[in-house]
Scaffold this motif. Structure first.
Motif, mmCIF file in Angstrom:
data_model
loop_
_atom_site.group_PDB
_atom_site.id
_atom_site.type_symbol
_atom_site.label_atom_id
_atom_site.label_comp_id
_atom_site.label_asym_id
_atom_site.label_seq_id
_atom_site.Cartn_x
_atom_site.Cartn_y
_atom_site.Cartn_z
ATOM 1 N N ASP A 69 -34.415 -60.198 -21.875
ATOM 2 C CA ASP A 69 -35.252 -59.237 -22.597
ATOM 3 C C ASP A 69 -35.692 -58.117 -21.663
ATOM 4 O O ASP A 69 -35.668 -56.935 -22.044
ATOM 5 C CB ASP A 69 -36.461 -59.963 -23.192
ATOM 6 C CG ASP A 69 -37.266 -59.074 -24.112
ATOM 7 O OD1 ASP A 69 -36.643 -58.315 -24.894
ATOM 8 O OD2 ASP A 69 -38.519 -59.127 -24.056
ATOM 9 N N ALA A 70 -36.069 -58.465 -20.439
ATOM 10 C CA ALA A 70 -36.474 -57.438 -19.472
ATOM 11 C C ALA A 70 -35.293 -56.528 -19.144
ATOM 12 O O ALA A 70 -35.444 -55.287 -19.074
ATOM 13 C CB ALA A 70 -37.012 -58.096 -18.201
ATOM 14 N N ASN A 71 -34.121 -57.116 -18.957
ATOM 15 C CA ASN A 71 -32.935 -56.300 -18.669
ATOM 16 C C ASN A 71 -32.579 -55.401 -19.843
ATOM 17 O O ASN A 71 -32.151 -54.252 -19.650
ATOM 18 C CB ASN A 71 -31.745 -57.195 -18.319
ATOM 19 C CG ASN A 71 -31.907 -57.857 -16.965
ATOM 20 O OD1 ASN A 71 -32.656 -57.384 -16.121
ATOM 21 N ND2 ASN A 71 -31.235 -58.972 -16.771
ATOM 22 N N SER B 102 -32.276 -50.049 -22.262
ATOM 23 C CA SER B 102 -32.687 -49.146 -23.332
ATOM 24 C C SER B 102 -33.304 -47.882 -22.759
ATOM 25 O O SER B 102 -33.008 -46.767 -23.218
ATOM 26 C CB SER B 102 -33.684 -49.856 -24.252
ATOM 27 O OG SER B 102 -34.149 -48.991 -25.245
ATOM 28 N N ARG B 103 -34.132 -48.017 -21.744
ATOM 29 C CA ARG B 103 -34.742 -46.836 -21.115
ATOM 30 C C ARG B 103 -33.669 -45.975 -20.444
ATOM 31 O O ARG B 103 -33.706 -44.738 -20.527
ATOM 32 C CB ARG B 103 -35.795 -47.277 -20.096
ATOM 33 C CG ARG B 103 -37.081 -47.748 -20.735
ATOM 34 C CD ARG B 103 -38.196 -47.922 -19.711
ATOM 35 N NE ARG B 103 -37.889 -48.931 -18.704
ATOM 36 C CZ ARG B 103 -38.110 -50.231 -18.825
ATOM 37 N NH1 ARG B 103 -38.641 -50.691 -19.929
ATOM 38 N NH2 ARG B 103 -37.804 -51.062 -17.859
ATOM 39 N N ILE B 104 -32.719 -46.605 -19.779
ATOM 40 C CA ILE B 104 -31.648 -45.845 -19.117
ATOM 41 C C ILE B 104 -30.810 -45.099 -20.151
ATOM 42 O O ILE B 104 -30.494 -43.910 -19.986
ATOM 43 C CB ILE B 104 -30.770 -46.783 -18.256
ATOM 44 C CG1 ILE B 104 -31.562 -47.281 -17.047
ATOM 45 C CG2 ILE B 104 -29.501 -46.080 -17.809
ATOM 46 C CD1 ILE B 104 -30.866 -48.386 -16.269
ATOM 47 N N LEU B 105 -30.441 -45.796 -21.247
ATOM 48 C CA LEU B 105 -29.643 -45.147 -22.290
ATOM 49 C C LEU B 105 -30.406 -43.995 -22.950
ATOM 50 O O LEU B 105 -29.816 -42.946 -23.254
ATOM 51 C CB LEU B 105 -29.210 -46.162 -23.350
ATOM 52 C CG LEU B 105 -28.103 -47.125 -22.922
ATOM 53 C CD1 LEU B 105 -27.873 -48.169 -24.002
ATOM 54 C CD2 LEU B 105 -26.818 -46.387 -22.606
ATOM 55 N N GLU C 244 -36.789 -68.997 -19.804
ATOM 56 C CA GLU C 244 -36.871 -68.072 -18.666
ATOM 57 C C GLU C 244 -35.685 -67.099 -18.676
ATOM 58 O O GLU C 244 -35.850 -65.907 -18.440
ATOM 59 C CB GLU C 244 -36.910 -68.873 -17.353
ATOM 60 C CG GLU C 244 -37.086 -68.018 -16.126
ATOM 61 C CD GLU C 244 -38.399 -67.251 -16.130
ATOM 62 O OE1 GLU C 244 -38.408 -66.139 -15.587
ATOM 63 O OE2 GLU C 244 -39.405 -67.743 -16.680
ATOM 64 N N ARG C 245 -34.487 -67.609 -18.968
ATOM 65 C CA ARG C 245 -33.316 -66.729 -19.058
ATOM 66 C C ARG C 245 -33.493 -65.701 -20.173
ATOM 67 O O ARG C 245 -33.103 -64.540 -20.025
ATOM 68 C CB ARG C 245 -32.055 -67.552 -19.319
ATOM 69 C CG ARG C 245 -31.511 -68.187 -18.063
ATOM 70 C CD ARG C 245 -30.135 -68.810 -18.314
ATOM 71 N NE ARG C 245 -30.140 -70.134 -17.732
ATOM 72 C CZ ARG C 245 -29.843 -71.246 -18.335
ATOM 73 N NH1 ARG C 245 -29.455 -71.244 -19.574
ATOM 74 N NH2 ARG C 245 -29.906 -72.402 -17.719
#
Length: 181
Positions: free
Chosen positions: A135-137, A142-145, A129-130
């Motif tokens: 992976d989601a974070n 990646s999208r923000i960068l 789960e972690r």
């Protein structure tokens, strides 16, 4: 005493069956060790049952002969034989009790192993789960960068265009000021 031994034999058989079911549920890498133990327990159980059966038959034959009075042996021989059978029965009973203890201990070990496997499973599920959260974070990061990189490129292009316009305007101002004189 015979009824007690029969009861203990039955309990030991049931425990062996339960242990065999538990061994079937153990992962393959550790199943071999417990399977060999189960075979030795079953062999020991077979020996105990055979000893008990022989003792019981010998005892019942002696009692029958004593009641019918057709054995022709002296009472000393009968007594010695009876004591010998009683001793064999007690030895078988002790072995059966030892086998029962081993079966109980093995069942406890199996239960502890199942509990450990359950705890390990919970740990693996929490780690999984972690990992999904991480992976989601990482996807968000990646999208923000990528967005920030796009803005940096847009800003640099805008700066270059503005620099070209300023240089062009300055050159035009110099040209018109020199030409007007």
């Amino acid at each position: 005493m015979v009824a007690n031994v029969e009861k203990q034999l039955e309990e030991a058989r049931e425990l062996l069956e339960q242990m065999e079911l538990e061994v079937r549920e153990i992962p393959a890498q550790s199943r071999g060790m417990y399977s060999s133990r189960m075979r030795s327990y079953k062999q020991e159980m077979g020996k105990l049952e055979a000893d008990f059966k022989r003792s019981r038959i010998a005892y019942s034959d002696e009692v029958r002969n004593e009641l019918l009075g057709d054995d022709g042996n002296s009472s000393e021989n009968q007594r010695a034989h009876l004591l010998d059978n009683t001793e064999r029965l007690e030895r078988s009973s002790r072995r059966l009790e030892a086998g029962y203890q081993i079966a109980v201990e093995t069942e406890q070990i199996g239960q502890e192993m199942l509990e450990n496997l359950s705890h390990d499973r919970e740990k693996i599920q929490r780690a999984r789960e972690r990992l999904r959260e991480t992976d989601a974070n990482l996807g968000k990061s990646s999208r923000i960068l990528t967005g920030m990189l796009r803005r940096i490129i847009q800003n640099r292009i805008l700066i270059v265009v503005l620099a070209v316009i300023i240089i062009f305007t300055t050159m035009m101002a110099i040209y018109f000021s020199v030409r007007g004189r």
